[in-house]
Design a protein around this motif. Structure first.
Motif, PDB file in Angstrom:
ATOM      1  N   SER A  13       0.785  -1.028   0.162  1.00  0.00           N
ATOM      2  CA  SER A  13       0.037   0.115  -0.036  1.00  0.00           C
ATOM      3  C   SER A  13       0.892   1.090   0.045  1.00  0.00           C
ATOM      4  CB  SER A  13      -0.748   0.034   1.127  1.00  0.00           C
ATOM      5  OG  SER A  13      -1.816  -0.965   1.261  1.00  0.00           O
TER       6      SER A  13
ATOM      7  N   LYS B  83      -6.534   7.554   3.083  1.00  0.00           N
ATOM      8  CA  LYS B  83      -6.567   7.447   1.644  1.00  0.00           C
ATOM      9  C   LYS B  83      -5.054   6.839   1.123  1.00  0.00           C
ATOM     10  CE  LYS B  83      -7.351  10.043  -2.625  1.00  0.00           C
ATOM     11  NZ  LYS B  83      -7.584  11.333  -2.998  1.00  0.00           N
TER      12      LYS B  83
ATOM     13  N   ARG C 270      -3.587   0.624  -3.340  1.00  0.00           N
ATOM     14  CA  ARG C 270      -3.171  -0.634  -2.802  1.00  0.00           C
ATOM     15  C   ARG C 270      -2.689  -1.257  -4.305  1.00  0.00           C
ATOM     16  NH1 ARG C 270      -6.422  -3.195   1.998  1.00  0.00           N
ATOM     17  NH2 ARG C 270      -4.255  -3.472   2.431  1.00  0.00           N
TER      18      ARG C 270
ATOM     19  N   CYS D 150      -6.391  -0.953  -6.109  1.00  0.00           N
ATOM     20  CA  CYS D 150      -7.492  -0.142  -5.758  1.00  0.00           C
ATOM     21  C   CYS D 150      -7.218   1.288  -5.263  1.00  0.00           C
ATOM     22  CB  CYS D 150      -8.691  -0.850  -5.007  1.00  0.00           C
ATOM     23  SG  CYS D 150      -7.874  -1.415  -3.684  1.00  0.00           S
TER      24      CYS D 150
ATOM     25  N   GLU E  99      -8.418   3.551  -2.196  1.00  0.00           N
ATOM     26  CA  GLU E  99      -9.269   3.469  -1.062  1.00  0.00           C
ATOM     27  C   GLU E  99      -9.506   4.515  -0.223  1.00  0.00           C
ATOM     28  OE1 GLU E  99      -8.174  -0.056   1.577  1.00  0.00           O
ATOM     29  OE2 GLU E  99      -9.036   1.048   3.370  1.00  0.00           O
TER      30      GLU E  99
ATOM     31  N   SER F  46     -10.884   5.624   3.828  1.00  0.00           N
ATOM     32  CA  SER F  46     -11.500   4.947   4.726  1.00  0.00           C
ATOM     33  C   SER F  46     -11.865   5.962   5.883  1.00  0.00           C
ATOM     34  CB  SER F  46     -10.685   3.754   5.302  1.00  0.00           C
ATOM     35  OG  SER F  46     -10.994   2.728   4.388  1.00  0.00           O
TER      36      SER F  46
ATOM     37  N   ARG G  64     -16.842   0.412  -7.799  1.00  0.00           N
ATOM     38  CA  ARG G  64     -16.921   1.011  -6.731  1.00  0.00           C
ATOM     39  C   ARG G  64     -17.636   0.523  -5.553  1.00  0.00           C
ATOM     40  NH1 ARG G  64     -17.749   5.627 -10.141  1.00  0.00           N
ATOM     41  NH2 ARG G  64     -15.787   6.726 -10.442  1.00  0.00           N
TER      42      ARG G  64
ATOM     43  N   SER H 283     -15.627   2.445   4.319  1.00  0.00           N
ATOM     44  CA  SER H 283     -14.842   2.786   3.343  1.00  0.00           C
ATOM     45  C   SER H 283     -15.120   2.869   1.901  1.00  0.00           C
ATOM     46  CB  SER H 283     -13.866   1.489   3.390  1.00  0.00           C
ATOM     47  OG  SER H 283     -14.098   0.420   2.649  1.00  0.00           O
ATOM     48  N   LYS H 284     -14.444   3.624   1.170  1.00  0.00           N
ATOM     49  CA  LYS H 284     -14.828   3.687  -0.366  1.00  0.00           C
ATOM     50  C   LYS H 284     -13.978   3.218  -1.100  1.00  0.00           C
ATOM     51  CE  LYS H 284     -16.987   7.437  -1.614  1.00  0.00           C
ATOM     52  NZ  LYS H 284     -17.463   8.872  -1.575  1.00  0.00           N
ATOM     53  N   ILE H 285     -13.900   2.235  -2.044  1.00  0.00           N
ATOM     54  CA  ILE H 285     -12.924   1.634  -2.677  1.00  0.00           C
ATOM     55  C   ILE H 285     -13.364   1.718  -4.263  1.00  0.00           C
ATOM     56  CG2 ILE H 285     -11.575  -0.428  -3.053  1.00  0.00           C
ATOM     57  CD1 ILE H 285     -11.843  -1.389  -0.420  1.00  0.00           C
ATOM     58  N   THR H 286     -12.431   1.900  -5.165  1.00  0.00           N
ATOM     59  CA  THR H 286     -12.622   2.006  -6.353  1.00  0.00           C
ATOM     60  C   THR H 286     -11.231   1.161  -7.056  1.00  0.00           C
ATOM     61  OG1 THR H 286     -13.081   4.185  -6.460  1.00  0.00           O
ATOM     62  CG2 THR H 286     -12.542   3.498  -8.615  1.00  0.00           C
ATOM     63  N   TYR H 287     -12.066   0.108  -7.890  1.00  0.00           N
ATOM     64  CA  TYR H 287     -11.068  -0.762  -8.194  1.00  0.00           C
ATOM     65  C   TYR H 287     -10.538  -0.728  -9.553  1.00  0.00           C
ATOM     66  CZ  TYR H 287     -11.916  -3.751  -4.020  1.00  0.00           C
ATOM     67  OH  TYR H 287     -12.148  -4.302  -2.788  1.00  0.00           O
TER      68      TYR H 287
END
Lengths: 236, 236
Positions: free
Chosen positions: A94, A124, A127, A135, A137, A139, A200, A216-220
């Motif tokens: 990360s 923020k 990863r 992604c 991220e 959180s 997302r 948490s908001k993750i964008t892959y």
């Protein structure tokens, strides 16, 4: 770890080391009881746990069978432990972009069910999997529950720190998935192009006592994201 | 339906009609036993089922609480009943493009764990939600398990026919998600543009006896697809 959890873990190891396949039948209850030297009720609890975890399925009047269908490289969406557990065979790293104490934005306050003036950690990070972006991220952690975080922890595994360092127990979570297009900033972070596909995932993590502690908001990166879900039918 | 399933269903209705919210506490065991006039072991089984279904969560030493976090319009990825159940408030229709008896392509044979010369139903349809395209679906059903299908059934709900018409019990399923870009054909069917985001979900559905009976490949219209997943942590 309780006795039945230990036995469940032992049975899981047995399945792996003996390379049992989907549909293979496990020994009958009596044999398992003798093999692990435990009571019938313990074995039943262990098998029930394994069924919930998707390791076995039970057919009434017929027996207990191995459930094993993971495709290699797929991330389980239902493992609540962060990625680390699923992706042990991969190199996961990360890069921490921001770690700060802030007041929560409205959506974070709503999802964490807290007042807008309560302090939260904002983390923020990007990863990487085997050196590729996995992604982006963001959180929000409640500071009343997770009073301490630093960049070193954030670069490794926050969930490992929460459970092993703080002794907190992670319970259920609610996840929301949407597919859209990357905006310019996201694309830059992920090394992709604007308007490329974006998966997302927003998640609200709760402790076993029901308290939400992490939104948490993750964008892959769509090129790296393959997900696996095991579903049980409890609706019949 | 077994007694504890009936009670679970009654408790679920109680939560809905009383508009209980996430975190609201249910009455204690003794009260529930009296209210529904059943034994302690039945109530415990009912609550256990509700916990698996994500309707309640239990906090040891503290009580049983309501879990209720669905955002409106999100499709639950873990409901095994097809869409119909989740989207009752929407107008859901299907256009059948193909319904044919064929030999399975290799990936279908592999996922259904059958010989390449076994007959399967091949169903291709477009599903619409409120008149908008929701997804393009291709499914392969084993004819030895589902001997009959017609266009009318395929335009409505195959799962409803399987359970109500054929009396089969749908068990667990394995789902694989991937995000990519639409090809020309998919885009045409969905009314989108080539290279627009595509969410692809492959699912292997099993009967409760463990037999795979349906391998389906769905490509979602990203503009219509919002998914909800409840995860329980059985890994602690």
């Amino acid at each position: 770890m309780l006795k039945y959890q230990q036995i469940a873990s032992d049975i899981e190891k047995y399945i792996v080391t003996h390379e049992l396949q989907q549909g293979d039948k496990l020994p009958v209850l009596e044999t398992l009881m003798n093999q692990f030297a435990v009571s019938k009720s313990t074995i039943i609890k262990s098998l029930d746990l394994l069924e919930r975890k998707g390791i076995v399925y039970q057919v009434r009047g017929s027996g207990i069978f191995v459930r094993r269908h993971r495709r290699k490289g797929y991330i389980s969406l239902l493992s609540n432990q962060g990625f680390k557990k699923d992706l042990e065979e991969f190199q996961l790293t990360s890069e921490v972009l921001t770690l700060d104490t802030v007041k929560p934005p409205e959506e974070a306050a709503l999802n964490l069910n807290i007042e807008p003036d309560e302090d939260v950690f904002y983390l923020k990070r990007i990863r990487y999997i085997n050196g590729q972006t996995l992604c982006l991220e963001e959180s929000y952690y409640r500071k009343t529950i997770i009073p301490y975080l630093n960049t070193e922890i954030a670069a490794d595994s926050v969930f490992k720190f929460i459970s092993e360092g703080l002794g907190l127990k992670v319970g259920f979570s609610d996840m929301y998935l949407q597919v859209g297009k990357l905006n310019e900033t996201e694309a830059k972070h992920l090394g992709l192009k604007q308007n490329d596909p974006a998966l997302r995932v927003e998640t609200v993590f709760h402790l076993t006592n029901g308290q939400p502690f992490d939104f948490s908001k993750i964008t892959y990166n769509y090129m790296q994201s393959q997900f696996f879900i095991q579903a049980n039918n409890y609706y019949g």
